[in-house]
Design a protein around this motif. Structure first.
Motif, mmCIF file in Angstrom:
data_model
loop_
_atom_site.group_PDB
_atom_site.id
_atom_site.type_symbol
_atom_site.label_atom_id
_atom_site.label_comp_id
_atom_site.label_asym_id
_atom_site.label_seq_id
_atom_site.Cartn_x
_atom_site.Cartn_y
_atom_site.Cartn_z
ATOM 1 N N TYR A 83 -4.864 -4.181 1.885
ATOM 2 C CA TYR A 83 -5.724 -3.001 2.023
ATOM 3 C C TYR A 83 -5.759 -2.212 0.714
ATOM 4 O O TYR A 83 -6.822 -1.744 0.290
ATOM 5 C CB TYR A 83 -5.228 -2.102 3.155
ATOM 6 C CG TYR A 83 -5.303 -2.735 4.524
ATOM 7 C CD1 TYR A 83 -6.483 -2.703 5.265
ATOM 8 C CD2 TYR A 83 -4.190 -3.361 5.080
ATOM 9 C CE1 TYR A 83 -6.552 -3.270 6.532
ATOM 10 C CE2 TYR A 83 -4.253 -3.932 6.339
ATOM 11 C CZ TYR A 83 -5.432 -3.891 7.062
ATOM 12 O OH TYR A 83 -5.500 -4.460 8.312
ATOM 13 N N LEU A 84 -4.585 -2.052 0.087
ATOM 14 C CA LEU A 84 -4.534 -1.347 -1.190
ATOM 15 C C LEU A 84 -5.252 -2.147 -2.276
ATOM 16 O O LEU A 84 -5.961 -1.568 -3.104
ATOM 17 C CB LEU A 84 -3.082 -1.071 -1.585
ATOM 18 C CG LEU A 84 -2.364 -0.030 -0.736
ATOM 19 C CD1 LEU A 84 -0.871 -0.035 -1.036
ATOM 20 C CD2 LEU A 84 -2.942 1.355 -0.962
ATOM 21 N N ARG A 86 -7.746 -4.180 -1.892
ATOM 22 C CA ARG A 86 -9.184 -4.038 -1.629
ATOM 23 C C ARG A 86 -9.744 -2.776 -2.284
ATOM 24 O O ARG A 86 -10.882 -2.752 -2.752
ATOM 25 C CB ARG A 86 -9.400 -4.005 -0.113
ATOM 26 C CG ARG A 86 -10.850 -3.784 0.306
ATOM 27 C CD ARG A 86 -10.988 -3.547 1.797
ATOM 28 N NE ARG A 86 -10.464 -2.218 2.111
ATOM 29 C CZ ARG A 86 -9.966 -1.862 3.288
ATOM 30 N NH1 ARG A 86 -9.906 -2.717 4.279
ATOM 31 N NH2 ARG A 86 -9.518 -0.639 3.484
ATOM 32 N N GLU A 87 -8.919 -1.712 -2.337
ATOM 33 C CA GLU A 87 -9.337 -0.438 -2.929
ATOM 34 C C GLU A 87 -8.972 -0.336 -4.414
ATOM 35 O O GLU A 87 -9.188 0.706 -5.029
ATOM 36 C CB GLU A 87 -8.683 0.727 -2.174
ATOM 37 C CG GLU A 87 -9.007 0.771 -0.689
ATOM 38 C CD GLU A 87 -10.484 0.984 -0.407
ATOM 39 O OE1 GLU A 87 -11.158 1.655 -1.218
ATOM 40 O OE2 GLU A 87 -10.962 0.463 0.618
ATOM 41 N N ARG A 89 -5.892 -0.323 -5.570
ATOM 42 C CA ARG A 89 -4.755 0.598 -5.665
ATOM 43 C C ARG A 89 -3.425 -0.053 -5.335
ATOM 44 O O ARG A 89 -2.456 0.644 -5.030
ATOM 45 C CB ARG A 89 -4.992 1.792 -4.742
ATOM 46 C CG ARG A 89 -6.202 2.606 -5.144
ATOM 47 C CD ARG A 89 -6.425 3.769 -4.223
ATOM 48 N NE ARG A 89 -7.517 4.597 -4.712
ATOM 49 C CZ ARG A 89 -8.428 5.125 -3.932
ATOM 50 N NH1 ARG A 89 -8.387 4.958 -2.628
ATOM 51 N NH2 ARG A 89 -9.392 5.861 -4.446
ATOM 52 N N ASP A 90 -3.336 -1.373 -5.397
ATOM 53 C CA ASP A 90 -2.074 -2.022 -5.034
ATOM 54 C C ASP A 90 -0.965 -1.742 -6.042
ATOM 55 O O ASP A 90 0.210 -1.937 -5.747
ATOM 56 C CB ASP A 90 -2.241 -3.524 -4.804
ATOM 57 C CG ASP A 90 -2.788 -4.262 -6.008
ATOM 58 O OD1 ASP A 90 -3.777 -3.783 -6.608
ATOM 59 O OD2 ASP A 90 -2.223 -5.312 -6.348
ATOM 60 N N ALA A 154 -5.811 3.953 1.111
ATOM 61 C CA ALA A 154 -6.496 2.902 1.867
ATOM 62 C C ALA A 154 -6.549 3.311 3.333
ATOM 63 O O ALA A 154 -5.569 3.835 3.869
ATOM 64 C CB ALA A 154 -5.759 1.574 1.728
ATOM 65 N N ARG A 155 -7.709 3.039 3.945
ATOM 66 C CA ARG A 155 -7.887 3.288 5.367
ATOM 67 C C ARG A 155 -9.154 2.595 5.825
ATOM 68 O O ARG A 155 -10.070 2.440 5.019
ATOM 69 C CB ARG A 155 -7.904 4.784 5.668
ATOM 70 C CG ARG A 155 -8.953 5.579 4.928
ATOM 71 C CD ARG A 155 -8.827 7.058 5.158
ATOM 72 N NE ARG A 155 -9.226 7.429 6.492
ATOM 73 C CZ ARG A 155 -10.246 8.223 6.768
ATOM 74 N NH1 ARG A 155 -10.972 8.743 5.794
ATOM 75 N NH2 ARG A 155 -10.555 8.517 7.994
ATOM 76 N N VAL A 157 -5.990 1.078 8.001
ATOM 77 C CA VAL A 157 -4.989 0.016 7.855
ATOM 78 C C VAL A 157 -4.503 -0.316 9.264
ATOM 79 O O VAL A 157 -4.143 0.576 10.023
ATOM 80 C CB VAL A 157 -3.822 0.479 6.959
ATOM 81 C CG1 VAL A 157 -2.720 -0.563 6.923
ATOM 82 C CG2 VAL A 157 -4.325 0.804 5.550
#
Length: 191
Positions: A83-84, A86-87, A89-90, A154-155, A157
């Motif tokens: 999820y992070l 994808r944004e 922001r991992d 991220a949301r 999740v």
């Protein structure tokens, strides 16, 4: 004035008291409490894990928080990482302190206890930022996190077996503190 003290907590010794607070907040079943008990005890063996409790003068635990430096190999990180990513922001999974749990009994909420728990917990972290997950709804908890400087990373999740979606939030450390209210008139104003 609230007489609840916030300080270090031997979470391994008081895990059942802490889980009673969490169970009340989330309506956990006995089976869920048993699973969470093992998770908490395993987390406490992680390097840098820290716990704080909020206790009454009589020693009753009315709130607790714990966290640890993030490890990409931990279950939570493996779930939130896509999820992070994808944004974009991992990178937040590196060099971050995770607030794993933060709970205050409803009768003691809205008194600043949660704020004291999370700020004291993260003030002791050696990492430059903090991450956490919270149910993705407009709630007092999410409002508190935003006031402390957390923002959505991220949301929604979706955690396995969780009925509600979550938001992963992150903030630079130290967390923001409440702005003091002005006690005198502003510039150019007469009292």
């Amino acid at each position: 004035m609230d007489d609840v003290a916030v300080g270090p907590l031997d979470l391994a010794a008081r895990v059942d008291d802490a889980l009673a607070v969490q169970a009340f907040a989330f309506g956990l079943t006995e089976d869920e409490i048993g699973v969470r008990r093992q998770i908490v005890l395993r987390h406490l063996t992680s390097p840098g894990a820290r716990a704080l409790g909020a206790t009454t003068p009589g020693g009753r635990l009315v709130g607790f928080a714990y966290g640890m430096p993030n490890d990409r190999g931990h279950w939570w990180s493996t779930v939130v990482e896509p999820y992070l990513r994808r944004e974009g922001r991992d990178g937040w999974l590196d060099n971050s302190f995770v607030v794993t749990e933060l709970h205050v009994l409803p009768a003691h909420q809205q008194r600043g206890i949660g704020r004291r728990l999370i700020t004291t917990l993260t003030d002791g972290a050696g990492e430059p930022r903090s991450i956490l997950s919270a149910i993705d709804t407009d709630s007092p908890a999410r409002a508190l996190y935003r006031a402390l400087g957390y923002r959505d990373l991220a949301r929604p999740v979706h955690f396995p077996s969780a009925l509600s979606p979550y938001a992963v939030m992150g903030a630079p450390l130290p967390l923001l503190r409440a702005r003091p209210q002005a006690s005198s008139p502003g510039p150019g104003r007469l009292g």
